[in-house]
Design an enzyme around this catalytic site. Structure first.
Site, mmCIF file in Angstrom:
data_model
loop_
_atom_site.group_PDB
_atom_site.id
_atom_site.type_symbol
_atom_site.label_atom_id
_atom_site.label_comp_id
_atom_site.label_asym_id
_atom_site.label_seq_id
_atom_site.Cartn_x
_atom_site.Cartn_y
_atom_site.Cartn_z
ATOM 1 N N GLY A 75 0.809 -1.215 0.000
ATOM 2 C CA GLY A 75 0.000 0.000 0.000
ATOM 3 C C GLY A 75 0.837 1.257 0.000
ATOM 4 O O GLY A 75 0.320 2.347 0.241
ATOM 5 N N THR A 76 2.143 1.134 -0.278
ATOM 6 C CA THR A 76 3.010 2.307 -0.338
ATOM 7 C C THR A 76 2.662 3.145 -1.567
ATOM 8 O O THR A 76 2.443 2.607 -2.654
ATOM 9 C CB THR A 76 4.491 1.889 -0.401
ATOM 10 O OG1 THR A 76 4.787 1.062 0.718
ATOM 11 C CG2 THR A 76 5.397 3.113 -0.374
ATOM 12 N N THR A 77 2.621 4.458 -1.403
ATOM 13 C CA THR A 77 2.319 5.356 -2.517
ATOM 14 C C THR A 77 3.526 6.242 -2.823
ATOM 15 O O THR A 77 4.546 6.186 -2.152
ATOM 16 C CB THR A 77 1.093 6.229 -2.203
ATOM 17 O OG1 THR A 77 1.376 7.029 -1.038
ATOM 18 C CG2 THR A 77 -0.137 5.376 -1.932
ATOM 19 N N ASN A 102 -5.080 2.715 -1.574
ATOM 20 C CA ASN A 102 -5.873 2.774 -0.350
ATOM 21 C C ASN A 102 -6.643 1.463 -0.198
ATOM 22 O O ASN A 102 -7.444 1.124 -1.061
ATOM 23 C CB ASN A 102 -6.837 3.961 -0.405
ATOM 24 C CG ASN A 102 -7.453 4.281 0.933
ATOM 25 O OD1 ASN A 102 -7.905 3.398 1.644
ATOM 26 N ND2 ASN A 102 -7.468 5.560 1.278
ATOM 27 N N PHE A 103 -6.377 0.742 0.876
ATOM 28 C CA PHE A 103 -6.998 -0.560 1.082
ATOM 29 C C PHE A 103 -8.383 -0.482 1.699
ATOM 30 O O PHE A 103 -9.024 -1.507 1.900
ATOM 31 C CB PHE A 103 -6.101 -1.430 1.972
ATOM 32 C CG PHE A 103 -4.991 -2.098 1.223
ATOM 33 C CD1 PHE A 103 -5.216 -3.257 0.513
ATOM 34 C CD2 PHE A 103 -3.724 -1.552 1.214
ATOM 35 C CE1 PHE A 103 -4.199 -3.879 -0.188
ATOM 36 C CE2 PHE A 103 -2.694 -2.159 0.518
ATOM 37 C CZ PHE A 103 -2.930 -3.327 -0.189
ATOM 38 N N HIS A 135 -4.588 14.944 4.697
ATOM 39 C CA HIS A 135 -3.894 13.877 5.411
ATOM 40 C C HIS A 135 -3.048 14.446 6.543
ATOM 41 O O HIS A 135 -2.819 15.651 6.622
ATOM 42 C CB HIS A 135 -2.987 13.078 4.461
ATOM 43 C CG HIS A 135 -3.727 12.085 3.629
ATOM 44 N ND1 HIS A 135 -4.342 12.418 2.442
ATOM 45 C CD2 HIS A 135 -3.977 10.763 3.810
ATOM 46 C CE1 HIS A 135 -4.919 11.346 1.922
ATOM 47 N NE2 HIS A 135 -4.719 10.330 2.736
ATOM 48 N N HIS A 136 -2.536 13.541 7.352
ATOM 49 C CA HIS A 136 -1.657 13.901 8.478
ATOM 50 C C HIS A 136 -0.363 14.536 7.982
ATOM 51 O O HIS A 136 0.036 14.364 6.819
ATOM 52 C CB HIS A 136 -1.348 12.653 9.314
ATOM 53 C CG HIS A 136 -0.843 11.495 8.505
ATOM 54 N ND1 HIS A 136 0.463 11.366 8.121
ATOM 55 C CD2 HIS A 136 -1.503 10.428 7.976
ATOM 56 C CE1 HIS A 136 0.621 10.260 7.412
ATOM 57 N NE2 HIS A 136 -0.567 9.677 7.306
ATOM 58 N N LYS A 139 2.614 12.599 6.075
ATOM 59 C CA LYS A 139 2.510 12.049 4.721
ATOM 60 C C LYS A 139 3.410 12.836 3.781
ATOM 61 O O LYS A 139 3.299 14.059 3.669
ATOM 62 C CB LYS A 139 1.053 12.080 4.235
ATOM 63 C CG LYS A 139 0.869 11.399 2.885
ATOM 64 C CD LYS A 139 -0.605 11.191 2.580
ATOM 65 C CE LYS A 139 -0.803 10.507 1.233
ATOM 66 N NZ LYS A 139 -0.137 9.186 1.155
ATOM 67 N N GLY A 145 -1.943 9.078 -3.168
ATOM 68 C CA GLY A 145 -2.158 8.037 -4.173
ATOM 69 C C GLY A 145 -3.628 7.781 -4.427
ATOM 70 O O GLY A 145 -4.040 7.495 -5.559
ATOM 71 N N THR A 146 -4.437 7.881 -3.373
ATOM 72 C CA THR A 146 -5.874 7.686 -3.529
ATOM 73 C C THR A 146 -6.478 8.786 -4.391
ATOM 74 O O THR A 146 -7.340 8.526 -5.245
ATOM 75 C CB THR A 146 -6.563 7.659 -2.150
ATOM 76 O OG1 THR A 146 -6.018 6.575 -1.402
ATOM 77 C CG2 THR A 146 -8.065 7.510 -2.283
#
Length: 244
Positions: A75-77, A102-103, A135-136, A139, A145-146
Site C-alpha cells: 500500500g506504499t504510494t 488505499n486498502f 492527510h496527516h 505524509k 495516491g488515492t
C-alpha cells in the site's frame, strides 16, 4: 496464514493487530535498515508479504520481495512515476503483486461512486469538478495516491477531462481536474470530490476515522492473494469483484 511484514511503522503494526485477531501468524518483521531479513529462512517461510514503507524504498523492496516468489501486497504510494518498471518486474516474476493506493473498502466504493457521478455530470458542463485530499502532517507525497487513482478513474470515465493538475491556473482549462491537498495534524485521510456551478455545489466525501480500515483491507487482500495465488498486477476491483 503466515505473513512477512516489510515496514513496521504505524501501518505495519496496525496490519499485525488485525492479522493476529484473524488467526494469522507473523513470521518476520522487516523494519527500516533490516533489509537483510528478506533473505532469512523465517521470511521465506511466509505465504504472503505485506509491505508498507516509503516512496523512496518501495520499488527496491518490490524487486527483492518479488524475487522470492511469494505473493506481495503493498500500500506504499508516491512511486507511480516508476510504474512501468514495477510492471516489468511483476511480469517477470512468478509471484503476484497486489497494490492499491488505499486498502479501505469504503474508499473503493467511494471511487466507484465518483466514476458513476462523473459519467452523469459530464452532461452538465455548468458544473466544474474538483478534488481535495487531507492527510496527516507525516505524509510525504501529494497529491495522495488515492486522489491520483480516483482522478485517473474519473478522467477515464469522462469525455470532458483529460488530465489532473495541482496548479489552479492550469485548472482554468475545463479539461483539467484540480486536486488540492492539505496536511493537518494526525488526519488519517479525507477525500472530497465536488462539482460546483454558479448556484450550487454537489459533494461526495470519504472520511477515514482511523488506520484500522486500511489495515483490515490489506489483510483481506493478503488472504485473497495467498488463497488464489494469481499472477500479475492486481488491485481492489479483483478483490471486490467490480470494475471502475
Amino acid at each position: 496464514m503466515k505473513i512477512a511484514l516489510v515496514g513496521y511503522g504505524k501501518m505495519g503494526r496496525a496490519v499485525e493487530r488485525i492479522a493476529l485477531d484473524r488467526g494469522h501468524e507473523i513470521v518476520c518483521r522487516v523494519d527500516a535498515g533490516e533489509d537483510a531479513l528478506i533473505d532469512s529462512t523465517e521470511f521465506r517461510s511466509a505465504d504472503v508479504i505485506i509491505e508498507f514503507t516509503t516512496p523512496a524504498t518501495a520499488v527496491d523492496n518490490y524487486r527483492r520481495c518479488l524475487a522470492t516468489g511469494i505473493p506481495l501486497v503493498s500500500g506504499t504510494t508516491g512511486w507511480l512515476a516508476r510504474r512501468q518498471e514495477v510492471e516489468k518486474m511483476v511480469d517477470e516474476s512468478s509471484a503476484g503483486f497486489f497494490w492499491t493506493s488505499n486498502f479501505s473498502i469504503g474508499v473503493a466504493l467511494f471511487q466507484k461512486l465518483a466514476v458513476e457521478a462523473t459519467r452523469l455530470m459530464d452532461g452538465y458542463p455548468e458544473y466544474t469538478p474538483e478534488m481535495k485530499e487531507i492527510h496527516h502532517i507525516h505524509k510525504l507525497d501529494h497529491p495522495s495516491g488515492t486522489a491520483v487513482s480516483t482522478a485517473e478513474a474519473m478522467i477515464g470515465a469522462s469525455g470532458r477531462l483529460d488530465a489532473w493538475t495541482e496548479n489552479p491556473d492550469e485548472a482554468a482549462d475545463a479539461s483539467r481536474l484540480l486536486i488540492r491537498h492539505e496536511r493537518e495534524g494526525e488526519v488519517p485521510g479525507t477525500h472530497i470530490v465536488s462539482w460546483t456551478s454558479a448556484v450550487d455545489r454537489i459533494t461526495l466525501e470519504h472520511r477515514a476515522f482511523s488506520r484500522e480500515g486500511f489495515a483490515f483491507g490489506a489483510v483481506r487482500a493478503a488472504e485473497w492473494m495467498a488463497a488464489n495465488r494469481p499472477r500479475g498486477f492486481r488491485s481492489m476491483p479483483d478483490l471486490l469483484g467490480f470494475s471502475l
